[in-house]
Design a protein around this motif. Structure first.
Motif, PDB file in Angstrom:
ATOM      1  N   THR A  85       1.309  -0.823  -0.551  1.00  0.00           N
ATOM      2  CA  THR A  85      -0.121  -0.220   0.169  1.00  0.00           C
ATOM      3  C   THR A  85       1.031   1.460  -0.191  1.00  0.00           C
ATOM      4  O   THR A  85       0.210   2.443   0.434  1.00  0.00           O
ATOM      5  CB  THR A  85      -0.959   0.227   1.297  1.00  0.00           C
ATOM      6  OG1 THR A  85       0.128  -0.009   2.407  1.00  0.00           O
ATOM      7  CG2 THR A  85      -1.919  -1.173   1.494  1.00  0.00           C
ATOM      8  N   TYR A  90      -3.232   6.948   2.203  1.00  0.00           N
ATOM      9  CA  TYR A  90      -4.751   6.741   3.447  1.00  0.00           C
ATOM     10  C   TYR A  90      -4.439   5.459   3.448  1.00  0.00           C
ATOM     11  O   TYR A  90      -4.650   5.286   4.405  1.00  0.00           O
ATOM     12  CB  TYR A  90      -5.941   7.381   2.409  1.00  0.00           C
ATOM     13  CG  TYR A  90      -6.016   9.050   2.288  1.00  0.00           C
ATOM     14  CD1 TYR A  90      -6.100   9.581   3.208  1.00  0.00           C
ATOM     15  CD2 TYR A  90      -5.202   9.382   1.125  1.00  0.00           C
ATOM     16  CE1 TYR A  90      -5.472  11.409   2.843  1.00  0.00           C
ATOM     17  CE2 TYR A  90      -4.969  10.270   1.310  1.00  0.00           C
ATOM     18  CZ  TYR A  90      -5.626  11.530   2.086  1.00  0.00           C
ATOM     19  OH  TYR A  90      -5.874  13.157   1.356  1.00  0.00           O
ATOM     20  N   GLU A  91      -4.406   4.334   2.821  1.00  0.00           N
ATOM     21  CA  GLU A  91      -4.089   3.148   2.582  1.00  0.00           C
ATOM     22  C   GLU A  91      -3.324   2.673   3.435  1.00  0.00           C
ATOM     23  O   GLU A  91      -2.945   1.544   4.390  1.00  0.00           O
ATOM     24  CB  GLU A  91      -4.544   2.637   1.586  1.00  0.00           C
ATOM     25  CG  GLU A  91      -5.369   2.516   0.667  1.00  0.00           C
ATOM     26  CD  GLU A  91      -6.818   2.085   1.438  1.00  0.00           C
ATOM     27  OE1 GLU A  91      -6.558   0.419   1.890  1.00  0.00           O
ATOM     28  OE2 GLU A  91      -7.476   2.319   1.574  1.00  0.00           O
ATOM     29  N   TYR A  92      -1.878   3.401   3.413  1.00  0.00           N
ATOM     30  CA  TYR A  92      -0.671   3.210   4.406  1.00  0.00           C
ATOM     31  C   TYR A  92      -0.979   3.419   6.139  1.00  0.00           C
ATOM     32  O   TYR A  92      -0.584   2.492   6.455  1.00  0.00           O
ATOM     33  CB  TYR A  92       0.029   3.642   3.462  1.00  0.00           C
ATOM     34  CG  TYR A  92       1.670   3.078   4.290  1.00  0.00           C
ATOM     35  CD1 TYR A  92       2.134   1.846   4.009  1.00  0.00           C
ATOM     36  CD2 TYR A  92       2.195   3.648   5.245  1.00  0.00           C
ATOM     37  CE1 TYR A  92       3.705   1.539   5.134  1.00  0.00           C
ATOM     38  CE2 TYR A  92       3.338   3.197   6.202  1.00  0.00           C
ATOM     39  CZ  TYR A  92       3.992   2.792   6.003  1.00  0.00           C
ATOM     40  OH  TYR A  92       5.539   2.003   6.591  1.00  0.00           O
ATOM     41  N   LYS A  93      -2.100   4.181   5.841  1.00  0.00           N
ATOM     42  CA  LYS A  93      -1.642   4.987   7.749  1.00  0.00           C
ATOM     43  C   LYS A  93      -3.044   4.209   8.065  1.00  0.00           C
ATOM     44  O   LYS A  93      -2.635   3.945   8.441  1.00  0.00           O
ATOM     45  CB  LYS A  93      -2.725   6.233   7.541  1.00  0.00           C
ATOM     46  CG  LYS A  93      -2.404   6.892   8.638  1.00  0.00           C
ATOM     47  CD  LYS A  93      -2.276   8.218   8.452  1.00  0.00           C
ATOM     48  CE  LYS A  93      -2.234   8.814   9.564  1.00  0.00           C
ATOM     49  NZ  LYS A  93      -3.913   8.565  10.985  1.00  0.00           N
ATOM     50  N   LYS A  94      -3.912   3.427   6.862  1.00  0.00           N
ATOM     51  CA  LYS A  94      -5.089   2.487   8.085  1.00  0.00           C
ATOM     52  C   LYS A  94      -4.475   1.547   8.073  1.00  0.00           C
ATOM     53  O   LYS A  94      -4.650   0.578   9.437  1.00  0.00           O
ATOM     54  CB  LYS A  94      -6.093   2.708   6.389  1.00  0.00           C
ATOM     55  CG  LYS A  94      -7.344   1.868   7.211  1.00  0.00           C
ATOM     56  CD  LYS A  94      -7.835   1.320   5.570  1.00  0.00           C
ATOM     57  CE  LYS A  94      -9.561   0.783   6.817  1.00  0.00           C
ATOM     58  NZ  LYS A  94     -10.383   0.350   5.297  1.00  0.00           N
ATOM     59  N   GLY A  95      -3.580   0.681   7.346  1.00  0.00           N
ATOM     60  CA  GLY A  95      -2.779  -0.132   7.585  1.00  0.00           C
ATOM     61  C   GLY A  95      -1.877  -0.209   8.707  1.00  0.00           C
ATOM     62  O   GLY A  95      -1.911  -1.068   9.953  1.00  0.00           O
ATOM     63  N   GLU A  97      -1.881   1.918  11.238  1.00  0.00           N
ATOM     64  CA  GLU A  97      -3.398   1.700  12.780  1.00  0.00           C
ATOM     65  C   GLU A  97      -2.660   0.785  12.984  1.00  0.00           C
ATOM     66  O   GLU A  97      -3.806   0.164  14.283  1.00  0.00           O
ATOM     67  CB  GLU A  97      -3.853   2.774  12.748  1.00  0.00           C
ATOM     68  CG  GLU A  97      -3.040   4.778  12.210  1.00  0.00           C
ATOM     69  CD  GLU A  97      -3.524   5.586  12.190  1.00  0.00           C
ATOM     70  OE1 GLU A  97      -4.896   5.615  12.279  1.00  0.00           O
ATOM     71  OE2 GLU A  97      -2.967   6.423  12.663  1.00  0.00           O
ATOM     72  N   ALA A  98      -3.467   0.035  11.919  1.00  0.00           N
ATOM     73  CA  ALA A  98      -4.488  -1.454  12.355  1.00  0.00           C
ATOM     74  C   ALA A  98      -3.148  -2.945  13.003  1.00  0.00           C
ATOM     75  O   ALA A  98      -3.667  -3.410  13.734  1.00  0.00           O
ATOM     76  CB  ALA A  98      -4.577  -2.188  10.962  1.00  0.00           C
ATOM     77  N   TYR A 145      -6.065   4.664  20.973  1.00  0.00           N
ATOM     78  CA  TYR A 145      -4.858   3.987  21.027  1.00  0.00           C
ATOM     79  C   TYR A 145      -3.666   3.387  21.447  1.00  0.00           C
ATOM     80  O   TYR A 145      -2.876   4.277  21.384  1.00  0.00           O
ATOM     81  CB  TYR A 145      -4.718   5.068  18.947  1.00  0.00           C
ATOM     82  CG  TYR A 145      -4.291   4.398  17.778  1.00  0.00           C
ATOM     83  CD1 TYR A 145      -4.000   3.450  17.521  1.00  0.00           C
ATOM     84  CD2 TYR A 145      -2.654   5.657  17.807  1.00  0.00           C
ATOM     85  CE1 TYR A 145      -2.640   2.797  16.642  1.00  0.00           C
ATOM     86  CE2 TYR A 145      -1.769   5.210  17.177  1.00  0.00           C
ATOM     87  CZ  TYR A 145      -1.821   3.948  16.084  1.00  0.00           C
ATOM     88  OH  TYR A 145      -1.254   3.664  15.136  1.00  0.00           O
ATOM     89  N   HIS A 187      -1.574  10.264  14.523  1.00  0.00           N
ATOM     90  CA  HIS A 187      -3.095   9.837  15.180  1.00  0.00           C
ATOM     91  C   HIS A 187      -4.166  10.652  15.597  1.00  0.00           C
ATOM     92  O   HIS A 187      -5.391  10.563  15.186  1.00  0.00           O
ATOM     93  CB  HIS A 187      -2.771   8.912  16.136  1.00  0.00           C
ATOM     94  CG  HIS A 187      -4.016   7.736  16.228  1.00  0.00           C
ATOM     95  ND1 HIS A 187      -4.892   7.231  15.678  1.00  0.00           N
ATOM     96  CD2 HIS A 187      -4.470   7.649  17.185  1.00  0.00           C
ATOM     97  CE1 HIS A 187      -5.389   6.459  15.553  1.00  0.00           C
ATOM     98  NE2 HIS A 187      -5.884   7.010  16.842  1.00  0.00           N
TER      99      HIS A 187
END
Length: 476
Positions: A85, A90-95, A97-98, A145, A187
């Motif tokens: 990603t 945006y996808e990278y940040k989502k991953g 933080e997951a 978080y 975050h």
């Protein structure tokens, strides 16, 4: 003296990569000495212990990547994103933080760390309670978080509040303890407001235009630091990172990285420090690179000044190549680390050495080996380090000089090819009645020669002490 060391230090640092330069390129002539008697007493104590441990640890260890910085949308080497990603921020940040949902360091054992650090001769510890990514390694009430959230597998572990466990373990070994805390929080919705895409490491809106947002972020920061100062026992040092979060009035336009700060990011350090010291009297506050009353000591990063500095300072550096865990680390030799410590202390500094735990909660075994080797040297030669003061000429060729009362220590730092002391060495002439090498009780003979003294080292002593990273002459 001030103009000399500033010129030499700045000339050295201007050639460095930007990542470390932001914590090094600084006008140290503006240092402000504390006036609070308890803070001065704590600062004296800290300056006497010389050698500390820093630990960067967070969910980023799962991927073996740089701490936090891959989230930062800047075109810099240390911000480079990798993985499937990487092309979509945006996808990278989502991953990224997951990673909270899989973080489970089941081998976490701070008692082993504290024991190894104590045997290595370390005397204080700084732990990353929160890095720029905003993931909290403590049980904060301000965000979910965090490592103790039910979203995080490790939350069911009885030692899930790792900050509390680490500080307790190290206090149990008589360490001074400190909390690293990132002022920026990538975050938090009041720092990187979701309405705007972030452009760089800074707040992504103008706090002057949106004062209510900034007030919420200031309160969030204050409340988290208040938790750390209230719920975690005695704390000696509050070590604040992210020097771009600062009042606009403190920006030094002669320093390149500070010229890029677009907004006034004043989080009211007077309020924070006042509260923190009410909870923790005598607390050292280290607001890195923000010169003034809240930077009780300065912190050149991955660098050592090439000259004595008359102010309190600490070089923070990595045992390997990375601040955060990477699967295959390139650790510095014990010889290099010991010589660095000797060099730093002779110039009036402390050395804060970083070791990064992995995703399972354990250090590389090689890190334990390095600490044991350093500890072996300090067990014999520690009196030339702890509680000493620098002594002119401080550093001269292969020599480093310290003193403690009427005792002078002259440390010889050999080249890589030197496995034994030379049969004769030349020192600056110093008053002395007895001259020995630490690790040997045999008095050494010396002769005066003008402004120097020539010391003869017997072959038996040279062989006895062969292979050391540094040899220390004791003049008393």
């Amino acid at each position: 003296m001030k103009s000399t060391y500033l010129t030499l230090f700045t000339a050295l640092l201007l050639s460095l990569p930007g990542y470390s330069q932001q914590h090094a390129e600084q006008n140290h002539t503006k240092y402000v000495w504390p006036t609070d008697a308890l803070v001065k007493q704590k600062l004296d104590q800290w300056q006497s212990v010389k050698f500390g441990l820093l630990m960067h640890w967070g969910t980023y260890s799962e991927r073996g990547i740089v701490e936090s910085w891959s989230l930062c949308p800047e075109d810099e080497g240390w911000c480079e994103r990798k993985g499937p990603t990487a092309d979509n921020w945006y996808e990278y940040k989502k991953g990224y933080e997951a990673l909270q949902t899989t973080f489970n360091p089941v081998k976490f054992n701070p008692d082993r760390w504290a024991d190894a650090a104590q045997k290595a001769g370390m005397k204080y510890v700084i732990f990353t309670t929160k890095h720029h990514d905003g993931f909290c390694m403590f049980d904060t009430r301000e965000t979910d978080y965090k490592i103790t959230s039910s979203k995080t597998p490790f939350s069911t572990n009885p030692r899930s509040n790792v900050t509390k466990e680490i500080l307790q373990a190290f206090r149990g070994q008589n360490f001074m303890v400190g909390t690293y805390f990132s002022k920026p929080d990538w975050h938090n919705e009041h720092y990187w407001k979701p309405y705007f895409p972030p452009k760089d490491r800074n707040v992504n809106y103008d706090p002057k235009k949106y004062p209510a947002e900034w007030t919420k972020f200031k309160d969030f920061t204050y409340n988290q630091i208040q938790e750390l100062m209230t719920d975690y026992g005695k704390v000696d040092i509050l070590w604040l990172d992210g020097g771009w979060v600062r009042p606009f009035s403190t920006i030094d336009s002669t320093i390149s990285w500070q010229r890029t700060i677009p907004f006034n990011q004043d989080i009211d350090m007077a309020r924070i420090a006042g509260m923190a010291r009410q909870k923790q009297p005598g607390l050292l506050v280290v607001d890195r690179t923000v010169t003034g009353e809240f930077e009780n000591y300065v912190t050149p990063e991955q660098q050592i000044p090439d000259h004595y500095m008359p102010i309190p300072w600490e070089t923070c550096l990595t045992m390997g190549d990375s601040w955060s865990y990477i699967p295959k680390e390139n650790f510095k030799s014990a010889r290099k680390l010991v010589q660095t410590l000797v060099d730093v202390v002779a110039k009036n500094g402390n050395m804060l050495l970083n070791i990064a735990p992995g995703p399972d909660g354990e250090w590389h075994e090689e890190a334990y080996q390095r600490l044991a080797q350093i500890g072996s040297w300090l067990q014999v030669n520690g009196e030339s380090i702890y509680g000493t003061k620098p002594l002119a000429p401080y550093r001269q060729n292969k020599w480093a000089f310290t003193r403690n009362g009427n005792v002078t220590y002259a440390s010889y730092l050999p080249a890589e090819s030197e496995t034994q002391l030379p049969a004769q060495v030349t020192l600056p002439l110093m008053p002395t009645k007895t001259l020995t090498l630490l690790g040997s009780k045999q008095p050494l003979k010396w002769q005066k020669s003008g402004a120097t003294m020539t010391v003869t080292v017997p072959d038996k002593v040279r062989q006895q002490l062969a292979g050391q990273p540094a040899w220390v002459f004791k003049l008393s």
